[in-house]
Design a protein around this motif. Structure first.
Motif, PDB file in Angstrom:
ATOM      1  N   THR A  56       0.974  -1.267  -0.060  1.00  0.00           N
ATOM      2  CA  THR A  56      -0.070   0.191   0.162  1.00  0.00           C
ATOM      3  C   THR A  56       0.943   1.263   0.020  1.00  0.00           C
ATOM      4  O   THR A  56       1.959   1.186   0.651  1.00  0.00           O
ATOM      5  CB  THR A  56      -0.853  -0.084   1.308  1.00  0.00           C
ATOM      6  OG1 THR A  56      -1.795  -1.080   1.041  1.00  0.00           O
ATOM      7  CG2 THR A  56      -1.920   1.301   1.326  1.00  0.00           C
ATOM      8  N   VAL A  57       0.476   2.104  -0.752  1.00  0.00           N
ATOM      9  CA  VAL A  57       1.172   3.447  -0.967  1.00  0.00           C
ATOM     10  C   VAL A  57       0.341   4.699  -0.836  1.00  0.00           C
ATOM     11  O   VAL A  57      -0.992   4.427  -0.846  1.00  0.00           O
ATOM     12  CB  VAL A  57       2.048   3.855  -2.163  1.00  0.00           C
ATOM     13  CG1 VAL A  57       2.970   2.672  -2.526  1.00  0.00           C
ATOM     14  CG2 VAL A  57       1.026   3.664  -3.432  1.00  0.00           C
ATOM     15  N   THR A  58       0.677   5.684  -0.543  1.00  0.00           N
ATOM     16  CA  THR A  58      -0.046   6.871  -0.222  1.00  0.00           C
ATOM     17  C   THR A  58       0.327   7.784  -1.448  1.00  0.00           C
ATOM     18  O   THR A  58       1.566   8.094  -1.669  1.00  0.00           O
ATOM     19  CB  THR A  58       0.192   7.679   1.074  1.00  0.00           C
ATOM     20  OG1 THR A  58      -0.301   6.772   2.263  1.00  0.00           O
ATOM     21  CG2 THR A  58      -0.737   8.985   1.057  1.00  0.00           C
ATOM     22  N   VAL A  59      -0.659   8.358  -2.314  1.00  0.00           N
ATOM     23  CA  VAL A  59      -0.520   8.981  -3.312  1.00  0.00           C
ATOM     24  C   VAL A  59      -0.950  10.574  -2.903  1.00  0.00           C
ATOM     25  O   VAL A  59      -2.315  10.431  -2.547  1.00  0.00           O
ATOM     26  CB  VAL A  59      -0.977   8.721  -4.585  1.00  0.00           C
ATOM     27  CG1 VAL A  59      -0.789   9.766  -5.829  1.00  0.00           C
ATOM     28  CG2 VAL A  59      -0.720   7.260  -5.065  1.00  0.00           C
ATOM     29  N   SER A  60      -0.079  11.380  -3.233  1.00  0.00           N
ATOM     30  CA  SER A  60      -0.648  12.944  -2.781  1.00  0.00           C
ATOM     31  C   SER A  60      -0.318  13.830  -4.120  1.00  0.00           C
ATOM     32  O   SER A  60       0.557  13.619  -4.798  1.00  0.00           O
ATOM     33  CB  SER A  60       0.124  13.497  -1.849  1.00  0.00           C
ATOM     34  OG  SER A  60       1.397  13.395  -1.761  1.00  0.00           O
ATOM     35  N   ALA A  61      -1.065  14.720  -4.125  1.00  0.00           N
ATOM     36  CA  ALA A  61      -1.061  15.692  -5.135  1.00  0.00           C
ATOM     37  C   ALA A  61      -1.428  17.097  -4.716  1.00  0.00           C
ATOM     38  O   ALA A  61      -2.498  17.086  -4.089  1.00  0.00           O
ATOM     39  CB  ALA A  61      -1.883  15.254  -6.452  1.00  0.00           C
ATOM     40  N   GLU A  62      -0.645  17.980  -5.394  1.00  0.00           N
ATOM     41  CA  GLU A  62      -1.120  19.474  -4.860  1.00  0.00           C
ATOM     42  C   GLU A  62      -1.082  20.314  -6.242  1.00  0.00           C
ATOM     43  O   GLU A  62      -0.077  20.361  -7.011  1.00  0.00           O
ATOM     44  CB  GLU A  62      -0.343  19.957  -3.811  1.00  0.00           C
ATOM     45  CG  GLU A  62      -0.468  21.199  -3.358  1.00  0.00           C
ATOM     46  CD  GLU A  62       0.284  21.610  -2.281  1.00  0.00           C
ATOM     47  OE1 GLU A  62      -0.092  22.909  -1.605  1.00  0.00           O
ATOM     48  OE2 GLU A  62       1.127  21.028  -1.706  1.00  0.00           O
ATOM     49  N   GLY A  63      -2.149  20.969  -6.564  1.00  0.00           N
ATOM     50  CA  GLY A  63      -2.102  21.952  -7.920  1.00  0.00           C
ATOM     51  C   GLY A  63      -3.391  21.850  -8.191  1.00  0.00           C
ATOM     52  O   GLY A  63      -4.303  21.271  -7.627  1.00  0.00           O
ATOM     53  N   GLU A  64      -3.687  22.484  -9.345  1.00  0.00           N
ATOM     54  CA  GLU A  64      -4.876  22.676  -9.925  1.00  0.00           C
ATOM     55  C   GLU A  64      -5.582  21.585 -10.563  1.00  0.00           C
ATOM     56  O   GLU A  64      -6.918  21.342 -10.380  1.00  0.00           O
ATOM     57  CB  GLU A  64      -4.905  23.829 -11.187  1.00  0.00           C
ATOM     58  CG  GLU A  64      -4.490  25.220 -10.667  1.00  0.00           C
ATOM     59  CD  GLU A  64      -4.450  26.300 -11.892  1.00  0.00           C
ATOM     60  OE1 GLU A  64      -5.217  25.909 -13.003  1.00  0.00           O
ATOM     61  OE2 GLU A  64      -3.773  27.242 -11.700  1.00  0.00           O
TER      62      GLU A  64
END
Length: 86
Positions: free
Chosen positions: A61-69
């Motif tokens: 299991t991994v955690t995917v994070s994203a920040e932006g429009e």
């Protein structure tokens, strides 16, 4: 910032070819995208060397994070890919 925990369902895990495809997919988005493996190791999903250093296998299991429009679209596309829903 959007985050999501994902179980890797690619049969080969994240080896060279699946990693290259993941980096290509992540690079289509303007958002900053990171993959965090168990143990807190976090890398840029747009970096092939960083992704190869994670050593993630099928079932992990991994955690995917994203920040932006376009973070929601980025998380959705990465989730689909890692779950084998290319």
């Amino acid at each position: 910032m959007t985050k999501r925990d994902i179980e890797i369902k690619l049969s080969s895990g994240l080896e060279a070819t699946p990693i290259a495809l993941l980096v290509q997919k992540a690079s289509q988005f303007d958002s900053k995208i990171y993959i965090e493996a168990e143990g807190g190791r976090k890398v840029n999903a747009k970096s092939i060397m960083g992704m190869m250093s994670l050593g993630v296998d099928a079932g992990d299991t991994v955690t995917v994070s994203a920040e932006g429009e376009d973070e929601e679209a980025a998380i959705g596309a990465i989730t689909d890919y890692l779950m084998g829903n290319n």
